[in-house]
Design an enzyme around this catalytic site. Structure first.
Site, mmCIF file in Angstrom:
data_model
loop_
_atom_site.group_PDB
_atom_site.id
_atom_site.type_symbol
_atom_site.label_atom_id
_atom_site.label_comp_id
_atom_site.label_asym_id
_atom_site.label_seq_id
_atom_site.Cartn_x
_atom_site.Cartn_y
_atom_site.Cartn_z
ATOM 1 N N TYR A 81 72.550 -20.987 67.237
ATOM 2 C CA TYR A 81 71.662 -19.907 66.807
ATOM 3 C C TYR A 81 70.228 -20.165 67.254
ATOM 4 O O TYR A 81 69.811 -21.305 67.403
ATOM 5 C CB TYR A 81 71.733 -19.690 65.292
ATOM 6 C CG TYR A 81 71.365 -20.882 64.437
ATOM 7 C CD1 TYR A 81 70.038 -21.137 64.093
ATOM 8 C CD2 TYR A 81 72.349 -21.741 63.946
ATOM 9 C CE1 TYR A 81 69.704 -22.219 63.289
ATOM 10 C CE2 TYR A 81 72.020 -22.818 63.150
ATOM 11 C CZ TYR A 81 70.695 -23.056 62.823
ATOM 12 O OH TYR A 81 70.378 -24.130 62.034
ATOM 13 N N HIS A 100 76.210 -27.096 65.007
ATOM 14 C CA HIS A 100 76.082 -28.320 64.202
ATOM 15 C C HIS A 100 76.540 -28.074 62.784
ATOM 16 O O HIS A 100 76.549 -26.933 62.306
ATOM 17 C CB HIS A 100 74.634 -28.815 64.194
ATOM 18 C CG HIS A 100 73.686 -27.830 63.566
ATOM 19 N ND1 HIS A 100 73.150 -26.779 64.267
ATOM 20 C CD2 HIS A 100 73.209 -27.724 62.299
ATOM 21 C CE1 HIS A 100 72.377 -26.064 63.460
ATOM 22 N NE2 HIS A 100 72.399 -26.609 62.257
ATOM 23 N N TYR A 118 73.762 -17.924 58.959
ATOM 24 C CA TYR A 118 73.859 -18.547 57.638
ATOM 25 C C TYR A 118 73.882 -17.482 56.557
ATOM 26 O O TYR A 118 73.216 -16.447 56.677
ATOM 27 C CB TYR A 118 72.651 -19.455 57.370
ATOM 28 C CG TYR A 118 72.713 -20.797 58.041
ATOM 29 C CD1 TYR A 118 73.413 -21.851 57.456
ATOM 30 C CD2 TYR A 118 72.053 -21.017 59.241
ATOM 31 C CE1 TYR A 118 73.451 -23.099 58.066
ATOM 32 C CE2 TYR A 118 72.089 -22.257 59.856
ATOM 33 C CZ TYR A 118 72.789 -23.297 59.263
ATOM 34 O OH TYR A 118 72.828 -24.524 59.862
ATOM 35 N N HIS A 163 75.621 -29.616 58.915
ATOM 36 C CA HIS A 163 74.728 -30.474 58.128
ATOM 37 C C HIS A 163 75.559 -31.319 57.153
ATOM 38 O O HIS A 163 76.484 -30.801 56.529
ATOM 39 C CB HIS A 163 73.762 -29.619 57.306
ATOM 40 C CG HIS A 163 72.819 -28.793 58.125
ATOM 41 N ND1 HIS A 163 71.556 -29.202 58.444
ATOM 42 C CD2 HIS A 163 72.960 -27.564 58.696
ATOM 43 C CE1 HIS A 163 70.945 -28.269 59.167
ATOM 44 N NE2 HIS A 163 71.781 -27.262 59.342
ATOM 45 N N ARG A 198 69.443 -23.831 68.290
ATOM 46 C CA ARG A 198 70.122 -24.995 67.741
ATOM 47 C C ARG A 198 71.517 -25.070 68.349
ATOM 48 O O ARG A 198 72.238 -24.069 68.365
ATOM 49 C CB ARG A 198 70.277 -24.894 66.209
ATOM 50 C CG ARG A 198 69.010 -24.846 65.373
ATOM 51 C CD ARG A 198 68.085 -26.047 65.516
ATOM 52 N NE ARG A 198 68.682 -27.330 65.789
ATOM 53 C CZ ARG A 198 69.258 -28.140 64.879
ATOM 54 N NH1 ARG A 198 69.323 -27.795 63.627
ATOM 55 N NH2 ARG A 198 69.760 -29.318 65.236
HETATM 56 FE FE LIG Z 1 71.422 -25.598 60.685
#
Ligand SMILES: [Fe+2]
Lengths: 204, 249
Positions: free
Chosen positions: B154, B167, B115, B169, B164
């Site tokens: 990640y 995905h 991110y 959001h 995770r």
């Molecule tokens: Fe996320």
């Protein structure tokens, strides 16, 4: 055989996670130039009618630590008690007031802040007037489904005493958790996710 | 505003939320929820004007590249690195009606699972051409679409070795403040979905499957991008037929 009524199921909620700012307020977290402004960062302009107020506060977790990665949204009526929404059929709200704001709790101290106006009163379904209030919605890492609550105003003791929602709170000591404190035009509204002063959250 | 003039906005209260379908607040497998889950019962109440109304976002506020994450942060002439995909679908309510004008905002990690955020510590590389956010507004049939790269999986600090699954959001703004929803979309066929403590906060397998976007082969763009289909359902609302009572009723 009994026929079933066709109703779909709501998409399940998932936590907003630690990086919710990237999606909802990218300019605030260093992703500049994708959008001109972060949505909901400004609710009023210099023509907005009504009494200017500011609302700030923090969100505390069960260890009494401020939550520093939350996003809050507020939704409220204008000075006359009208919502700036197509579903508002009672009249036309002040076009210079959006009624909707979005703010993050600061990464340093966990403080959120909104600059807005004090809302007018809005009727409950049965025609009784609700006390002036602001609707809040809170999302963060560790919160699986957004939390709804309301902020009421301390100087409205008379209206608060007959507010149809506040009257529904069984444990009367908990009413205080929905009432802000005031210093001039500045209101403080702290939210407690757990503990003896846990805020009343709504399933509404 | 995108509402048709012969189609008055609805004013009824929203269907009660089926809280057994959603995750409970306290889900110890997802550790952060332990100190952030309210412990008292929620106060349940039929919606009032304060919840049945909501703001409107006009198509005019959306920039040309807002729904193109491959280019909206990239330098001119460059593009984000990763598998090119299109994500599309409809936003409808529990009655099956399109939620026209719904605002969708989405955010995600880059193709390596990183991110763009100051609190992010994963060692995967940043992509200088990928910001990770986008938004769009649904058309009159509730349709939306955006272009992006497939995000990477990640690791995150929860259990010793929790990851995770890939995905995206989603934040969804329907017609009333009570419809407000944030969720995550997963990708068909990913075996990591079923290992994820955040996915597994949802009690019902059928509910989890609502979050898994199937590969939409027919809408795949040849020589360009694969398509994934993700439909989103918001709370329905009652008709107000018997609710506008006359005086004395
Ligand atoms: Fe996320």
């Amino acid at each position: 055989m009994l026929r079933s009524i066709d109703v779909l199921k709501e998409t399940p909620s998932q936590t907003a996670g630690p990086y919710v700012h990237i999606g909802l307020m990218p300019n605030s977290c260093g992703i500049e130039g994708v959008y001109a402004d972060d949505l909901g960062s400004v609710m009023v302009n210099d023509k907005t009618l009504g009494e200017r107020i500011a609302i700030s506060g923090r969100i505390f977790d069960g260890a009494q630590t401020p939550v520093r990665d939350a996003v809050l949204e507020i939704w409220q009526a204008d000075h006359a008690g009208l919502y700036n929404s197509p579903s508002e059929r009672r009249g036309t709200a002040d076009p210079n007031f959006t009624g909707w704001g979005r703010s993050a709790t600061a990464a340093e101290d966990g403080v959120f802040r909104f600059e807005t106006i004090k809302p007018g009163r809005v009727p409950f379904k049965d025609g009784r007037m609700m006390a002036p209030h602001i609707t809040l919605w809170i999302v963060a890492r560790g919160i699986n489904i957004g939390l709804h609550t309301r902020l009421y105003f301390p100087e409205e003791a008379e209206a608060n005493a007959v507010d149809p929602l506040l009257l529904r709170i069984e444990h009367r000591a908990r009413v205080e958790t929905m009432i802000a404190t005031r210093k001039g035009q500045d209101y403080t509204f702290d939210i407690h996710l757990q503990g003896p002063s846990e805020t009343v959250f709504l399933d509404i | 505003m995108s509402l048709r003039s012969n189609d008055a906005p609805e004013t009824g209260a929203f269907f009660g939320r089926d809280r057994t379908w959603h995750s409970p607040a306290l889900t110890p497998g997802y550790k952060t929820s332990i100190l952030r889950a309210p412990q008292r019962a929620l106060l349940s109440l039929d919606g009032t004007l304060s919840e049945t109304t909501g703001p409107v976002f006009g198509h005019g506020m959306i920039g040309e590249q807002d729904n193109d994450l491959i280019h909206n942060f990239a330098k001119p002439g460059e593009s984000a690195i990763g598998e090119r995909i299109v994500v599309h679908g409809r936003v409808i309510d529990e009655r099956g009606s399109p939620v026209r004008g719904a605002l969708l905002e989405f955010w995600q990690a880059n193709a390596g699972g990183r991110y763009r955020h100051k609190k992010e510590t994963y060692l995967a590389a940043l992509d200088p051409n990928f910001g990770g956010c986008g938004r769009t507004i649904c058309d009159d049939d509730g349709h939306y679409a955006f272009r992006t790269v497939r995000p990477g999986a990640y690791p995150w600090p929860n259990g010793v070795n929790d990851w995770r699954p890939a995905h995206i959001h989603f934040s969804v703004f329907g017609h009333g403040f009570a419809q407000r929803l944030i969720t995550q979309m997963y990708f068909e066929g990913d075996p990591m979905i079923w290992k994820c403590p955040i996915v597994n906060t949802i009690p019902d397998k059928a509910a989890i499957e609502q979050l898994i976007a199937p590969l939409d082969w027919n809408n795949t763009i040849p020589m360009d991008a694969r398509a994934y289909r993700f439909d989103i359902v918001l709370r329905g609302r009652r008709s107000t037929l018997f609710e506008n009572r006359l005086e004395g009723n």
